[in-house]
Design a protein around this motif. Structure first.
Motif, mmCIF file in Angstrom:
data_model
loop_
_atom_site.group_PDB
_atom_site.id
_atom_site.type_symbol
_atom_site.label_atom_id
_atom_site.label_comp_id
_atom_site.label_asym_id
_atom_site.label_seq_id
_atom_site.Cartn_x
_atom_site.Cartn_y
_atom_site.Cartn_z
ATOM 1 N N LEU B 91 0.831 -1.192 0.000
ATOM 2 C CA LEU B 91 0.000 0.000 0.000
ATOM 3 C C LEU B 91 0.871 1.250 0.000
ATOM 4 O O LEU B 91 1.878 1.319 0.700
ATOM 5 C CB LEU B 91 -0.900 0.021 1.239
ATOM 6 C CG LEU B 91 -2.029 -1.005 1.268
ATOM 7 C CD1 LEU B 91 -2.619 -1.109 2.656
ATOM 8 C CD2 LEU B 91 -3.120 -0.647 0.275
ATOM 9 N N TYR B 103 -4.057 10.506 5.997
ATOM 10 C CA TYR B 103 -3.278 9.989 4.885
ATOM 11 C C TYR B 103 -4.236 9.421 3.853
ATOM 12 O O TYR B 103 -5.215 8.766 4.213
ATOM 13 C CB TYR B 103 -2.323 8.895 5.382
ATOM 14 C CG TYR B 103 -1.511 9.347 6.565
ATOM 15 C CD1 TYR B 103 -2.014 9.246 7.859
ATOM 16 C CD2 TYR B 103 -0.258 9.910 6.398
ATOM 17 C CE1 TYR B 103 -1.303 9.695 8.949
ATOM 18 C CE2 TYR B 103 0.475 10.365 7.489
ATOM 19 C CZ TYR B 103 -0.058 10.261 8.757
ATOM 20 O OH TYR B 103 0.657 10.718 9.829
ATOM 21 N N PHE B 105 -4.765 6.763 0.967
ATOM 22 C CA PHE B 105 -4.175 5.507 0.519
ATOM 23 C C PHE B 105 -4.612 5.157 -0.894
ATOM 24 O O PHE B 105 -5.740 5.450 -1.306
ATOM 25 C CB PHE B 105 -4.600 4.365 1.444
ATOM 26 C CG PHE B 105 -3.826 4.303 2.730
ATOM 27 C CD1 PHE B 105 -4.168 5.112 3.798
ATOM 28 C CD2 PHE B 105 -2.755 3.433 2.860
ATOM 29 C CE1 PHE B 105 -3.450 5.061 4.988
ATOM 30 C CE2 PHE B 105 -2.044 3.369 4.044
ATOM 31 C CZ PHE B 105 -2.385 4.192 5.107
ATOM 32 N N GLY B 106 -3.718 4.485 -1.610
ATOM 33 C CA GLY B 106 -4.083 3.839 -2.859
ATOM 34 C C GLY B 106 -4.742 2.505 -2.589
ATOM 35 O O GLY B 106 -4.852 2.075 -1.430
ATOM 36 N N SER B 107 -5.175 1.850 -3.652
ATOM 37 C CA SER B 107 -5.861 0.559 -3.515
ATOM 38 C C SER B 107 -4.892 -0.602 -3.357
ATOM 39 O O SER B 107 -5.314 -1.726 -3.087
ATOM 40 C CB SER B 107 -6.759 0.310 -4.730
ATOM 41 O OG SER B 107 -7.755 1.302 -4.801
#
Lengths: 114, 114
Positions: B91, B103, B105-107
């Motif tokens: 991640l 924050y 987050f991406g997937s």
């Protein structure tokens, strides 16, 4: 250094029931506290955060959390859960000064049954 | 972009091969983090970039892991000579400087080493 303990790895609950997900932390300095939710195959989304001020913090989707400094806890609560709340929930802590690196707990899987 | 983008979303590789994972942070976010999430585990910090400062690599588990970031843009996490224990979701998260904003987050990239 700080650490985060999420006491329950899994919490099953029926729809419309209240729920509490527990989080305790350890730190030698003052901290900021966060709760994140992770739906299947997705990244983490911020639910709420405590920075300072009122110890009761309200977040998205009807969740709230209460910061208790004496018990070093930051438990997450919702008065009535929905099926769609089924997800993994992560508590995180970072120092209020200095390092900006958050430490995450191991997560609690909330399973809402119809 | 609107969110943190990670590619590929899934990667299957043979033991011993090198892999590169990419993270595109939100434009303007100076801080970038990489975490590893093993199955059923919490988030394990790997590395932190803040602007043009030297990265905090304290979480990298071995010298097979390295990461780069050019300025405040894309970051690449490289794992050399992959091992089966490297299988995890990687991640990436970004945030504004010194964040109290949480924050994003991406997937994630799901890496499977066979």
């Amino acid at each position: 250094a700080q650490s985060v303990t999420q006491l329950d790895s899994q919490v099953p609950v029926f729809e419309e029931a209240p729920v509490e997900l527990r989080c305790n932390y350890s730190s030698s300095v003052s901290v900021y506290l966060f709760w994140y939710v992770q739906y299947p195959n997705q990244g983490l989304q911020l639910l709420l955060k405590y920075l300072s001020g009122s110890t009761l913090v309200k977040g998205i989707n009807g969740f709230e959390a209460e910061f208790n400094k004496s018990q070093t806890s930051f438990h997450l609560r919702k008065p009535s859960v929905h099926i769609s709340d089924t997800a993994e929930y992560f508590c995180a802590v970072r120092p209020s000064g200095g390092s900006y690196i958050p430490t995450f707990g191991r997560g609690t899987s909330l399973i809402v049954h119809p | 972009g609107a969110g943190v983008s990670q590619s590929p979303s899934n990667k299957v590789t043979e033991k011993g091969k090198d892999v590169e994972l990419r993270c595109d942070p939100i434009s303007g976010h100076t801080a970038l983090y990489w975490y590893r999430q093993r199955l059923g585990q919490g988030l394990e910090f790997l590395i932190y970039f803040q602007g043009n400062s030297a990265p905090d690599k304290s979480g990298l588990p071995s010298d097979r892991f390295s990461a780069e970031r050019t300025g405040e843009s894309v970051s690449t996490l490289t794992i050399q000579r992959t091992q089966q224990e490297d299988s995890a979701v990687y991640l990436c998260a970004s945030s504004p400087t010194g964040t109290v904003y949480g924050y994003t987050f991406g997937s994630g990239t799901r890496l499977t080493v066979v």
